[in-house]
Design an enzyme around this catalytic site. Structure first.
Site, PDB file in Angstrom:
ATOM      1  N   SER A  13       0.955  -1.125  -0.117  1.00 47.55           N
ATOM      2  CA  SER A  13       0.107  -0.007  -0.137  1.00 47.55           C
ATOM      3  C   SER A  13       0.951   1.337  -0.057  1.00 47.55           C
ATOM      4  O   SER A  13       0.411   2.237  -0.696  1.00 47.55           O
ATOM      5  CB  SER A  13      -1.044  -0.015   1.289  1.00 47.55           C
ATOM      6  OG  SER A  13      -0.452   0.260   2.278  1.00 47.55           O
ATOM      7  N   MET A  86      10.580  -6.815   3.900  1.00 48.08           N
ATOM      8  CA  MET A  86      10.668  -7.701   5.191  1.00 48.08           C
ATOM      9  C   MET A  86      11.898  -8.481   5.217  1.00 48.08           C
ATOM     10  O   MET A  86      11.919  -9.543   5.726  1.00 48.08           O
ATOM     11  CB  MET A  86       9.461  -8.396   5.658  1.00 48.08           C
ATOM     12  CG  MET A  86       8.358  -7.521   5.688  1.00 48.08           C
ATOM     13  SD  MET A  86       8.150  -6.175   6.984  1.00 48.08           S
ATOM     14  CE  MET A  86       7.856  -7.219   8.372  1.00 48.08           C
ATOM     15  N   ARG A  87      13.082  -8.048   4.850  1.00 48.43           N
ATOM     16  CA  ARG A  87      14.260  -8.757   4.920  1.00 48.43           C
ATOM     17  C   ARG A  87      15.333  -7.966   5.795  1.00 48.43           C
ATOM     18  O   ARG A  87      15.326  -6.819   5.518  1.00 48.43           O
ATOM     19  CB  ARG A  87      14.873  -9.163   3.511  1.00 48.43           C
ATOM     20  CG  ARG A  87      14.049 -10.022   2.532  1.00 48.43           C
ATOM     21  CD  ARG A  87      13.632 -11.426   3.247  1.00 48.43           C
ATOM     22  NE  ARG A  87      14.605 -12.073   3.684  1.00 48.43           N
ATOM     23  CZ  ARG A  87      14.813 -12.995   4.213  1.00 48.43           C
ATOM     24  NH1 ARG A  87      13.667 -13.787   4.809  1.00 48.43           N
ATOM     25  NH2 ARG A  87      15.893 -14.074   4.468  1.00 48.43           N
ATOM     26  N   LEU A  89      18.936  -6.755   5.773  1.00 49.15           N
ATOM     27  CA  LEU A  89      19.932  -6.652   4.720  1.00 49.15           C
ATOM     28  C   LEU A  89      21.712  -6.669   5.118  1.00 49.15           C
ATOM     29  O   LEU A  89      21.662  -6.222   6.318  1.00 49.15           O
ATOM     30  CB  LEU A  89      20.008  -5.316   4.049  1.00 49.15           C
ATOM     31  CG  LEU A  89      18.405  -5.279   3.325  1.00 49.15           C
ATOM     32  CD1 LEU A  89      17.840  -3.718   3.075  1.00 49.15           C
ATOM     33  CD2 LEU A  89      18.155  -5.915   2.287  1.00 49.15           C
ATOM     34  N   HIS A 105       8.898   2.864   8.668  1.00 48.20           N
ATOM     35  CA  HIS A 105       8.706   2.132  10.023  1.00 48.20           C
ATOM     36  C   HIS A 105       7.717   2.809  10.593  1.00 48.20           C
ATOM     37  O   HIS A 105       7.548   3.993  10.935  1.00 48.20           O
ATOM     38  CB  HIS A 105      10.091   2.169  10.603  1.00 48.20           C
ATOM     39  CG  HIS A 105       9.855   1.084  11.878  1.00 48.20           C
ATOM     40  ND1 HIS A 105       9.979  -0.275  11.682  1.00 48.20           N
ATOM     41  CD2 HIS A 105       9.588   1.533  13.137  1.00 48.20           C
ATOM     42  CE1 HIS A 105       9.917  -0.709  12.989  1.00 48.20           C
ATOM     43  NE2 HIS A 105       9.689   0.142  13.784  1.00 48.20           N
ATOM     44  N   GLU A 139      22.063  -0.427  10.945  1.00 43.65           N
ATOM     45  CA  GLU A 139      21.422  -0.768  12.057  1.00 43.65           C
ATOM     46  C   GLU A 139      19.936  -0.980  11.826  1.00 43.65           C
ATOM     47  O   GLU A 139      19.384  -0.165  11.001  1.00 43.65           O
ATOM     48  CB  GLU A 139      21.557   0.445  12.990  1.00 43.65           C
ATOM     49  CG  GLU A 139      21.202   0.320  14.309  1.00 43.65           C
ATOM     50  CD  GLU A 139      21.240   1.745  15.158  1.00 43.65           C
ATOM     51  OE1 GLU A 139      20.557   1.668  16.020  1.00 43.65           O
ATOM     52  OE2 GLU A 139      21.995   2.533  14.686  1.00 43.65           O
ATOM     53  N   ASP A 141      16.153  -0.619  11.419  1.00 41.99           N
ATOM     54  CA  ASP A 141      15.245   0.545  11.748  1.00 41.99           C
ATOM     55  C   ASP A 141      16.008   1.600  12.503  1.00 41.99           C
ATOM     56  O   ASP A 141      15.615   2.473  12.902  1.00 41.99           O
ATOM     57  CB  ASP A 141      14.187   0.186  12.667  1.00 41.99           C
ATOM     58  CG  ASP A 141      13.135  -1.043  11.968  1.00 41.99           C
ATOM     59  OD1 ASP A 141      13.236  -0.963  10.680  1.00 41.99           O
ATOM     60  OD2 ASP A 141      12.749  -2.046  12.557  1.00 41.99           O
ATOM     61  N   GLN A 169      -1.229   7.952   7.675  1.00 41.99           N
ATOM     62  CA  GLN A 169      -0.394   8.787   7.635  1.00 41.99           C
ATOM     63  C   GLN A 169       0.994   8.554   7.070  1.00 41.99           C
ATOM     64  O   GLN A 169       1.487   9.295   6.272  1.00 41.99           O
ATOM     65  CB  GLN A 169      -0.052   9.494   8.996  1.00 41.99           C
ATOM     66  CG  GLN A 169      -1.028   9.943   9.716  1.00 41.99           C
ATOM     67  CD  GLN A 169      -1.700  11.351   9.260  1.00 41.99           C
ATOM     68  OE1 GLN A 169      -0.697  12.128   8.513  1.00 41.99           O
ATOM     69  NE2 GLN A 169      -2.811  11.411   9.230  1.00 41.99           N
ATOM     70  N   GLU A 170       1.227   7.106   6.980  1.00 43.17           N
ATOM     71  CA  GLU A 170       2.223   6.644   6.140  1.00 43.17           C
ATOM     72  C   GLU A 170       1.919   7.131   4.683  1.00 43.17           C
ATOM     73  O   GLU A 170       2.936   7.308   3.973  1.00 43.17           O
ATOM     74  CB  GLU A 170       2.441   5.140   6.154  1.00 43.17           C
ATOM     75  CG  GLU A 170       2.731   4.473   7.737  1.00 43.17           C
ATOM     76  CD  GLU A 170       2.992   3.189   7.814  1.00 43.17           C
ATOM     77  OE1 GLU A 170       3.513   2.475   6.668  1.00 43.17           O
ATOM     78  OE2 GLU A 170       2.527   2.491   8.634  1.00 43.17           O
TER      79      GLU A 170
HETATM   80  C1  GRF Z   1       3.906  -0.543   6.810  1.00 37.59           C
HETATM   81  O1  GRF Z   1       3.365  -0.640   7.864  1.00 37.59           O
HETATM   82  C2  GRF Z   1       5.188  -0.041   6.970  1.00 37.59           C
HETATM   83  O2  GRF Z   1       5.655   0.865   7.594  1.00 37.59           O
HETATM   84  C3  GRF Z   1       5.887  -0.924   7.297  1.00 37.59           C
HETATM   85  O3  GRF Z   1       5.432  -2.373   6.950  1.00 37.59           O
HETATM   86  C4  GRF Z   1       4.014  -2.153   6.523  1.00 37.59           C
HETATM   87  C5  GRF Z   1       4.096  -2.394   4.922  1.00 37.59           C
HETATM   88  O4  GRF Z   1       2.794  -2.222   4.429  1.00 37.59           O
HETATM   89  N1  GRF Z   1       7.527  -1.086   7.043  1.00 37.59           N
HETATM   90  P1  GRF Z   1       2.334  -1.971   2.836  1.00 37.59           P
HETATM   91  O5  GRF Z   1       2.963  -3.249   2.185  1.00 37.59           O
HETATM   92  O6  GRF Z   1       3.094  -0.833   2.264  1.00 37.59           O
HETATM   93  O7  GRF Z   1       0.963  -1.767   2.710  1.00 37.59           O
END
Ligand code: GRF
Length: 213
Positions: A13, A86-87, A89, A105, A139, A141, A169-170
């Protein structure tokens, strides 16, 4: 025009919010480590080249990272955007994209690195949660903070309701940061994120919706 590669692992998203915001950059590829990432379908439907570098096909992290960077480098991007990637690095990978790789994050870093940020914020009794966009360093996050948006934690919040409030908000913050980079305003100098030509009191990089900053 600057070029951007977006790395995802799932829903995508945030990737979508960047595409839909029409930032002045060329999204040259969306790459996933998971073949079933839902975000890949969206990218394909919108004519964005996609690739899968499946981490389960590699013997170790170094081999995976080498294949991933080979795929990224085919596009010679100015910026690598981690959007729910989600890896963990390797240092070599991180070094290769130093000052040109960013991550989002769902917490107000440096609080709550890692997973389950919303549950942990509620359990800790936090009254404010939020989202952080930062340059990526070795490091987890960690890395220089570029921008943050604060979001209230309400008395009856569940993990899901707080996550939804933060996610909204993201989707505002990440496209803005990508736009800053694309227009040459954002850089990393002496280990700190710098936003040029900024005339807002808080540097444009602090958002507290509802407050006048
Ligand atoms: C989001 O909450 C982002 O902050 C975190 O993982 C989630 C990913 O969501 N790193 P999406 O795949 O962008 O919907």
């Amino acid at each position: 025009m600057k070029s951007v590669v977006i790395l995802i692992s799932g829903r995508g998203s945030n990737m979508r919010s960047i595409v839909e915001a029409g930032v002045p950059a060329r999204i040259c590829a969306v790459i996933s480590n998971r073949p079933d990432a839902a975000g890949l379908d969206y990218a394909r439907e919108h004519g964005i080249p996609t690739a899968v570098v499946d981490h389960t096909a590699f013997a170790d992290r170094a081999a995976f990272d080498a294949a991933l960077s080979a795929e990224i480098d085919r596009h010679a991007p100015d910026l690598v955007v981690l959007a729910g990637f989600m890896r963990i690095l390797t240092p070599e990978f991180v070094d290769r994209y130093r000052a040109r790789m960013i991550n989002i994050h769902p917490s107000l870093l440096p609080a709550f690195t890692g997973l389950h940020t919303h549950r942990r914020a509620i359990e800790a009794g936090c009254k404010v949660a939020g989202v952080t966009v930062h340059f990526v360093t070795g490091e987890l996050d960690g890395g220089p903070i570029i921008a943050q948006t604060a979001v209230p934690v309400l008395p009856h919040d569940s993990e899901a309701t707080l996550a939804a409030r933060v996610l909204a908000q993201e989707h505002v913050l990440y496209p803005d940061v990508v736009r800053w980079f694309a227009t040459g305003r954002l850089s990393l100098r002496d280990g700190r994120a710098v936003l040029a030509d900024d005339d807002t009191p808080a540097g444009g990089a602090l958002r507290v919706p509802g407050a006048d900053v």
